[in-house]
Scaffold this motif. Structure first.
Motif, mmCIF file in Angstrom:
data_model
loop_
_atom_site.group_PDB
_atom_site.id
_atom_site.type_symbol
_atom_site.label_atom_id
_atom_site.label_comp_id
_atom_site.label_asym_id
_atom_site.label_seq_id
_atom_site.Cartn_x
_atom_site.Cartn_y
_atom_site.Cartn_z
ATOM 1 N N ILE A 100 0.838 -1.203 0.000
ATOM 2 C CA ILE A 100 0.000 0.000 0.000
ATOM 3 C C ILE A 100 0.875 1.255 0.000
ATOM 4 N N GLY A 101 1.946 1.260 0.784
ATOM 5 C CA GLY A 101 2.861 2.399 0.788
ATOM 6 C C GLY A 101 3.469 2.637 -0.578
ATOM 7 N N GLU A 120 3.695 5.831 -5.413
ATOM 8 C CA GLU A 120 3.678 5.911 -6.879
ATOM 9 C C GLU A 120 2.558 6.825 -7.372
ATOM 10 N N THR A 121 1.383 6.707 -6.741
ATOM 11 C CA THR A 121 0.241 7.534 -7.141
ATOM 12 C C THR A 121 0.552 9.009 -6.914
ATOM 13 N N LYS A 122 1.105 9.341 -5.754
ATOM 14 C CA LYS A 122 1.454 10.736 -5.466
ATOM 15 C C LYS A 122 2.510 11.243 -6.424
ATOM 16 N N GLU A 123 3.491 10.397 -6.740
ATOM 17 C CA GLU A 123 4.554 10.809 -7.641
ATOM 18 C C GLU A 123 4.016 11.077 -9.048
ATOM 19 N N ARG A 134 0.918 11.891 -9.849
ATOM 20 C CA ARG A 134 0.067 13.087 -9.814
ATOM 21 C C ARG A 134 0.941 14.348 -9.813
ATOM 22 N N GLY A 135 2.059 14.283 -9.149
ATOM 23 C CA GLY A 135 2.960 15.443 -9.087
ATOM 24 C C GLY A 135 3.606 15.736 -10.418
ATOM 25 N N LYS A 136 3.824 14.716 -11.240
ATOM 26 C CA LYS A 136 4.462 14.891 -12.548
ATOM 27 C C LYS A 136 3.493 15.313 -13.626
ATOM 28 N N CYS A 137 2.203 15.047 -13.417
ATOM 29 C CA CYS A 137 1.203 15.378 -14.433
ATOM 30 C C CYS A 137 0.860 16.836 -14.441
#
Length: 187
Positions: free
Chosen positions: A173-174, A179-182, A184-187
């Protein structure tokens, strides 16, 4: 993964020796001594590094105190540090067990020893609770972390999940959240 602070091999050995000999109750009970000897004394390690080493030490087979010491020793001085930290940490136990085993028959029913260990147990619980609270304050930095804590506690207490499954689940989960946060930050 060496840090930039220099420490002699003898000093490293005796720091882990001191941590071990002054700790009753196992790996988590040693947390205050680890903080004193490796963080506060001269900044050999950072709090986040120690928490990571405890988490990793808990998730691999073996005694958490030895595992965490090995990981911390590696951070401080590489492979040599790993070996020295383990040796420093296990030496007091070897000495104490050797002494106790030679005296065991004489002391096992000694009322004073029995009473002393009753008091030691209460102190160990307090040290473990202190370590739990310190690790919790430093590790639970998001709503997700608190959610995973609740899931783990419920899973262990009510569903008797094996801890390894909870560790693997938490790691997965971590990873997914990171990965999801990363992304979203790149988009």
């Amino acid at each position: 993964m060496k840090n930039n602070i220099k420490i002699s091999r003898v000093d490293l050995f005796f720091r882990f020796f001191k941590i071990s000999i002054l700790t009753f109750g196992g790996g988590y009970a040693m947390m205050p001594m680890v903080e004193k000897e490796l963080i506060n004394r001269d900044g050999l390690l950072k709090e986040d590094e120690i928490i990571d080493d405890y988490a990793m030490g808990q998730s691999i087979p073996g005694i958490i105190g030895v595992n965490a010491s090995a990981l911390m020793g590696y951070r401080i001085a590489g492979r040599v540090g790993l070996s020295i930290a383990i040796l420093g940490f296990i030496t007091p136990s070897i000495i104490i067990i050797s002494l106790i085993s030679s005296l065991l028959l004489d002391i096992e029913n000694n009322i004073y020893i029995v009473k002393a260990f009753t008091g030691l147990r209460a102190g160990v619980v307090a040290l473990m609770l202190n370590a739990l609270l310190n690790i919790g304050k430093k590790s639970l930095k998001s709503l997700w972390a608190y959610g995973l804590l609740v899931i783990a506690v419920v899973g262990i207490l009510f569903f008797k999940f094996h801890p390894i499954y909870l560790i693997l689940f938490g790691g997965f989960i971590g990873f997914v959240i990171g990965e999801t946060k990363e992304r979203r930050g790149k988009c």
